[in-house]
Design a protein around this motif. Structure first.
Motif, PDB file in Angstrom:
ATOM      1  N   GLU A  19       0.829  -1.206   0.000  1.00  0.00           N
ATOM      2  CA  GLU A  19       0.000   0.000   0.000  1.00  0.00           C
ATOM      3  C   GLU A  19       0.863   1.256   0.000  1.00  0.00           C
ATOM      4  O   GLU A  19       1.388   1.667   1.028  1.00  0.00           O
ATOM      5  CB  GLU A  19      -0.925  -0.007   1.225  1.00  0.00           C
ATOM      6  N   GLN A  21       0.769   5.306  -1.297  1.00  0.00           N
ATOM      7  CA  GLN A  21      -0.067   6.380  -1.831  1.00  0.00           C
ATOM      8  C   GLN A  21       0.742   7.674  -1.861  1.00  0.00           C
ATOM      9  O   GLN A  21       1.563   7.914  -0.979  1.00  0.00           O
ATOM     10  CB  GLN A  21      -1.317   6.582  -0.967  1.00  0.00           C
ATOM     11  N   VAL A  26      -3.795  10.597  -0.383  1.00  0.00           N
ATOM     12  CA  VAL A  26      -3.949   9.647   0.713  1.00  0.00           C
ATOM     13  C   VAL A  26      -5.423   9.498   1.082  1.00  0.00           C
ATOM     14  O   VAL A  26      -6.117  10.474   1.315  1.00  0.00           O
ATOM     15  CB  VAL A  26      -3.130  10.081   1.952  1.00  0.00           C
ATOM     16  N   PRO A  30      -2.041   4.383   4.468  1.00  0.00           N
ATOM     17  CA  PRO A  30      -1.215   3.467   3.682  1.00  0.00           C
ATOM     18  C   PRO A  30       0.024   3.027   4.466  1.00  0.00           C
ATOM     19  O   PRO A  30       0.385   3.646   5.468  1.00  0.00           O
ATOM     20  CB  PRO A  30      -0.806   4.317   2.484  1.00  0.00           C
ATOM     21  N   ASP A  31       0.678   1.967   3.990  1.00  0.00           N
ATOM     22  CA  ASP A  31       1.938   1.538   4.601  1.00  0.00           C
ATOM     23  C   ASP A  31       3.010   2.604   4.413  1.00  0.00           C
ATOM     24  O   ASP A  31       3.819   2.854   5.288  1.00  0.00           O
ATOM     25  CB  ASP A  31       2.446   0.237   3.963  1.00  0.00           C
ATOM     26  N   SER A  53      -1.711  11.226   7.690  1.00  0.00           N
ATOM     27  CA  SER A  53      -1.907  10.055   6.823  1.00  0.00           C
ATOM     28  C   SER A  53      -1.814   8.744   7.587  1.00  0.00           C
ATOM     29  O   SER A  53      -2.306   7.720   7.147  1.00  0.00           O
ATOM     30  CB  SER A  53      -0.868  10.036   5.702  1.00  0.00           C
ATOM     31  N   GLY A  55       0.672   6.826   7.828  1.00  0.00           N
ATOM     32  CA  GLY A  55       1.535   5.852   7.156  1.00  0.00           C
ATOM     33  C   GLY A  55       2.721   5.487   8.030  1.00  0.00           C
ATOM     34  O   GLY A  55       3.231   6.321   8.785  1.00  0.00           O
TER      35      GLY A  55
END
Length: 106
Positions: A19, A21, A26, A30-31, A53, A55
């Motif tokens: 993942e 983005q 976003v 996401p990872d 985000s 992340g």
């Protein structure tokens, strides 16, 4: 393939994640968040968006001509709980860039 697609392929291989983005797109934690840093962006604004985000990793891309921003970006990111884990210089389609990978510590 665009430069961002090229970088996404590198990142998926390096961190074994699926993942990714771009920061401005976003949708849901996401990872990894990919940031194409623009010299007109405020570093604090970018950091705030990365924090929002959620992340785990972020990768900041400095294009050719923006390498003088390396020290301010690294310093500000580290002051805000993002640990630098990798700096990589590369060239794609005749354009050089520097990729800074950070891991979120909070």
């Amino acid at each position: 393939m665009t430069i961002l697609e090229f970088i996404e392929k590198q990142l998926k291989h390096r961190y074994q994640i699926t993942e990714i983005q771009c920061l401005d797109e976003v949708l849901d934690g996401p990872d990894l968040v990919l940031v194409l840093f623009d010299r007109n962006d405020s570093i604090d604004r970018v950091i705030g968006k990365i924090k929002n985000s959620r992340g785990h990793y972020s990768s900041v891309i400095l294009l050719e001509g923006d390498q003088e921003l390396l020290d301010p970006v690294v310093g500000n990111f580290q002051k805000n709980g993002l640990d630098l884990i990798c700096i990589r210089e590369d060239v794609y389609d005749g354009k050089s860039f520097t990729r800074l990978d950070f891991e979120r510590l909070w």
